[in-house]
Motif scaffolding. Structure first.
Motif, PDB file in Angstrom:
ATOM      1  N   GLY A 113      62.040 102.568  16.133  1.00 22.58           N
ATOM      2  CA  GLY A 113      63.407 102.981  16.463  1.00 22.58           C
ATOM      3  C   GLY A 113      64.317 101.797  16.736  1.00 22.58           C
ATOM      4  N   ILE A 114      63.794 100.790  17.430  1.00 26.00           N
ATOM      5  CA  ILE A 114      64.573  99.573  17.672  1.00 26.00           C
ATOM      6  C   ILE A 114      64.952  98.941  16.340  1.00 26.00           C
ATOM      7  CG2 ILE A 114      64.426  97.198  18.542  1.00 26.00           C
ATOM      8  CD1 ILE A 114      62.721  98.380  20.883  1.00 26.00           C
ATOM      9  N   GLY A 115      63.987  98.857  15.444  1.00 23.82           N
ATOM     10  CA  GLY A 115      64.260  98.283  14.129  1.00 23.82           C
ATOM     11  C   GLY A 115      65.267  99.093  13.342  1.00 23.82           C
ATOM     12  N   LYS A 116      65.088 100.398  13.359  1.00 22.93           N
ATOM     13  CA  LYS A 116      65.988 101.278  12.611  1.00 22.93           C
ATOM     14  C   LYS A 116      67.424 101.142  13.116  1.00 22.93           C
ATOM     15  CE  LYS A 116      66.496 106.040  11.094  1.00 22.93           C
ATOM     16  NZ  LYS A 116      66.040 107.411  11.189  1.00 22.93           N
ATOM     17  N   GLY A 117      67.601 101.115  14.419  1.00 27.21           N
ATOM     18  CA  GLY A 117      68.942 100.979  14.976  1.00 27.21           C
ATOM     19  C   GLY A 117      69.518  99.591  14.806  1.00 27.21           C
ATOM     20  N   THR A 118      68.655  98.578  14.855  1.00 24.52           N
ATOM     21  CA  THR A 118      69.110  97.189  14.766  1.00 24.52           C
ATOM     22  C   THR A 118      69.716  96.868  13.407  1.00 24.52           C
ATOM     23  OG1 THR A 118      67.497  96.461  16.397  1.00 24.52           O
ATOM     24  CG2 THR A 118      68.327  94.783  14.900  1.00 24.52           C
ATOM     25  N   LYS A 119      69.187  97.427  12.354  1.00 26.60           N
ATOM     26  CA  LYS A 119      69.620  97.055  11.019  1.00 26.60           C
ATOM     27  C   LYS A 119      70.930  97.705  10.567  1.00 26.60           C
ATOM     28  CE  LYS A 119      67.026 100.657   8.764  1.00 26.60           C
ATOM     29  NZ  LYS A 119      68.135 101.575   8.731  1.00 26.60           N
ATOM     30  N   ASP A 120      71.262  98.857  11.129  1.00 27.34           N
ATOM     31  CA  ASP A 120      72.341  99.671  10.569  1.00 27.34           C
ATOM     32  C   ASP A 120      73.727  99.027  10.586  1.00 27.34           C
ATOM     33  OD1 ASP A 120      70.613 101.655   9.801  1.00 27.34           O
ATOM     34  OD2 ASP A 120      71.042 102.973  11.500  1.00 27.34           O
ATOM     35  N   ALA A 121      74.226  98.655  11.750  1.00 16.57           N
ATOM     36  CA  ALA A 121      75.590  98.120  11.842  1.00 16.57           C
ATOM     37  C   ALA A 121      75.747  96.789  11.091  1.00 16.57           C
ATOM     38  CB  ALA A 121      76.016  97.987  13.302  1.00 16.57           C
ATOM     39  N   PRO A 122      74.816  95.825  11.277  1.00 15.60           N
ATOM     40  CA  PRO A 122      74.957  94.582  10.520  1.00 15.60           C
ATOM     41  C   PRO A 122      74.834  94.787   9.006  1.00 15.60           C
ATOM     42  CG  PRO A 122      73.429  94.288  12.338  1.00 15.60           C
ATOM     43  CD  PRO A 122      73.733  95.740  12.258  1.00 15.60           C
ATOM     44  N   ARG A 123      74.003  95.741   8.592  1.00 15.91           N
ATOM     45  CA  ARG A 123      73.868  96.026   7.156  1.00 15.91           C
ATOM     46  C   ARG A 123      75.188  96.542   6.598  1.00 15.91           C
ATOM     47  NH1 ARG A 123      70.723 100.952   6.413  1.00 15.91           N
ATOM     48  NH2 ARG A 123      72.780 101.768   6.885  1.00 15.91           N
ATOM     49  N   ASP A 124      75.813  97.474   7.299  1.00 16.20           N
ATOM     50  CA  ASP A 124      77.093  98.007   6.835  1.00 16.20           C
ATOM     51  C   ASP A 124      78.170  96.923   6.808  1.00 16.20           C
ATOM     52  OD1 ASP A 124      75.874 100.441   6.532  1.00 16.20           O
ATOM     53  OD2 ASP A 124      76.770 101.340   8.329  1.00 16.20           O
ATOM     54  N   ALA A 125      78.172  96.051   7.816  1.00  9.23           N
ATOM     55  CA  ALA A 125      79.136  94.947   7.837  1.00  9.23           C
ATOM     56  C   ALA A 125      78.880  93.991   6.676  1.00  9.23           C
ATOM     57  CB  ALA A 125      79.056  94.203   9.169  1.00  9.23           C
ATOM     58  N   LEU A 126      77.623  93.761   6.360  1.00 14.23           N
ATOM     59  CA  LEU A 126      77.267  92.880   5.246  1.00 14.23           C
ATOM     60  C   LEU A 126      77.677  93.490   3.910  1.00 14.23           C
ATOM     61  CD1 LEU A 126      75.952  90.189   4.558  1.00 14.23           C
ATOM     62  CD2 LEU A 126      73.740  91.318   4.594  1.00 14.23           C
ATOM     63  N   VAL A 127      77.479  94.798   3.762  1.00 13.19           N
ATOM     64  CA  VAL A 127      77.926  95.478   2.537  1.00 13.19           C
ATOM     65  C   VAL A 127      79.446  95.354   2.409  1.00 13.19           C
ATOM     66  CG1 VAL A 127      78.186  97.730   1.393  1.00 13.19           C
ATOM     67  CG2 VAL A 127      75.984  97.081   2.360  1.00 13.19           C
ATOM     68  N   ALA A 128      80.148  95.581   3.496  1.00 11.73           N
ATOM     69  CA  ALA A 128      81.614  95.483   3.462  1.00 11.73           C
ATOM     70  C   ALA A 128      82.063  94.068   3.112  1.00 11.73           C
ATOM     71  CB  ALA A 128      82.203  95.898   4.802  1.00 11.73           C
ATOM     72  N   LYS A 132      83.852  93.491  -3.160  1.00 20.81           N
ATOM     73  CA  LYS A 132      85.253  93.206  -3.421  1.00 20.81           C
ATOM     74  C   LYS A 132      86.051  94.356  -2.829  1.00 20.81           C
ATOM     75  CE  LYS A 132      84.038  90.905  -7.684  1.00 20.81           C
ATOM     76  NZ  LYS A 132      83.975  91.021  -9.130  1.00 20.81           N
ATOM     77  N   MET A 133      87.216  94.071  -2.323  1.00 24.97           N
ATOM     78  CA  MET A 133      88.006  95.080  -1.621  1.00 24.97           C
ATOM     79  C   MET A 133      88.208  96.332  -2.475  1.00 24.97           C
ATOM     80  SD  MET A 133      88.901  95.459   1.287  1.00 24.97           S
ATOM     81  CE  MET A 133      89.878  94.782   2.558  1.00 24.97           C
ATOM     82  N   LYS A 134      88.451  96.178  -3.754  1.00 30.14           N
ATOM     83  CA  LYS A 134      88.700  97.345  -4.609  1.00 30.14           C
ATOM     84  C   LYS A 134      87.417  98.117  -4.933  1.00 30.14           C
ATOM     85  CE  LYS A 134      88.412  94.931  -9.003  1.00 30.14           C
ATOM     86  NZ  LYS A 134      88.969  94.739 -10.299  1.00 30.14           N
ATOM     87  N   ASN A 135      86.262  97.524  -4.640  1.00 28.08           N
ATOM     88  CA  ASN A 135      84.977  98.167  -4.957  1.00 28.08           C
ATOM     89  C   ASN A 135      84.167  98.521  -3.720  1.00 28.08           C
ATOM     90  OD1 ASN A 135      85.441  97.864  -7.734  1.00 28.08           O
ATOM     91  ND2 ASN A 135      84.727  95.755  -7.644  1.00 28.08           N
ATOM     92  N   MET A 136      84.797  98.565  -2.556  1.00 26.75           N
ATOM     93  CA  MET A 136      84.058  98.816  -1.320  1.00 26.75           C
ATOM     94  C   MET A 136      83.396 100.196  -1.335  1.00 26.75           C
ATOM     95  SD  MET A 136      85.215  98.170   2.605  1.00 26.75           S
ATOM     96  CE  MET A 136      85.721  96.507   2.221  1.00 26.75           C
ATOM     97  N   GLY A 137      84.108 101.211  -1.792  1.00 31.23           N
ATOM     98  CA  GLY A 137      83.533 102.554  -1.866  1.00 31.23           C
ATOM     99  C   GLY A 137      82.338 102.596  -2.795  1.00 31.23           C
ATOM    100  N   PHE A 138      82.455 101.946  -3.945  1.00 34.13           N
ATOM    101  CA  PHE A 138      81.343 101.883  -4.891  1.00 34.13           C
ATOM    102  C   PHE A 138      80.149 101.168  -4.265  1.00 34.13           C
ATOM    103  CE2 PHE A 138      78.872  99.740  -8.143  1.00 34.13           C
ATOM    104  CZ  PHE A 138      78.571 100.791  -8.995  1.00 34.13           C
TER     105      PHE A 138
END
Length: 168
Positions: A113-128, A132-138
């Motif tokens: 659970g610690i691992g699962k929670g730890t990865k989520d926010a930084p992963r989303d920030a890294l994806v963002a 490219k701004m025009k391809n963020m949804g993709f």
């Protein structure tokens, strides 16, 4: 969209994060359907203990999402935090079959659970950050699609393995 356009729109970070999410979702959803049976039939735990363990895991995941997001913003080492999160989850899941009681199962599920929670926010920030701004949804869609595909295939593989190795 042509294949060449799709290839140009998906950054390597997003591809890697997508495939890591695929295998993370696959492993998570291979074990979750059989956990109650494992707890009660193999370890002999009560329903109340099962509820305590899984409720605690859910709480830890939620808290770690906030904490890891704050840490990720402060230190900026998003890839490292994502790696640590997936590592904790993998260790918790791989060692779970070796448990011999409630305390060890509780500890390993909390590590997962610690691992699962730890990865989520930084992963989303890294994806963002990686898109490219025009391809963020993709980019988010691509990463989530692979995660969901792993979550879909996990229970199917578990069911197949159970049928394959079932003793009648």
């Amino acid at each position: 969209m042509e294949n060449k356009e799709i290839k140009n729109n998906v950054n390597n970070n997003i591809k890697v994060l997508g495939w890591v999410a695929f295998f993370g979702g696959l492993s998570q959803d291979m074990i979750v359907p059989i956990l109650p049976t494992f707890y009660t039939q193999i370890l002999g735990l009560s329903k109340e203990m099962v509820g305590l363990i899984e409720g605690s895991v859910t709480t830890v995941v939620s808290l770690m999402r906030i904490i890891s997001g704050i840490i990720s913003d402060k230190i900026g080492k998003r890839k490292s935090i994502v790696f640590i999160g997936y590592l904790f989850s993998a260790v918790g899941r791989v060692l779970l079959p070796l448990t011999n009681g409630a305390a060890m199962a509780f500890g390993l599920r909390l590590i997962d659970g610690i691992g699962k929670g730890t990865k989520d926010a930084p992963r989303d920030a890294l994806v963002a950050k990686s898109s490219k701004m025009k391809n963020m949804g993709f980019s988010f869609g691509f990463q989530r699609m692979l995660d969901t595909l792993g979550s879909f295939l996990g229970p199917l593989i578990t069911a197949g393995l159970m049928l394959l190795f079932a003793k009648y």
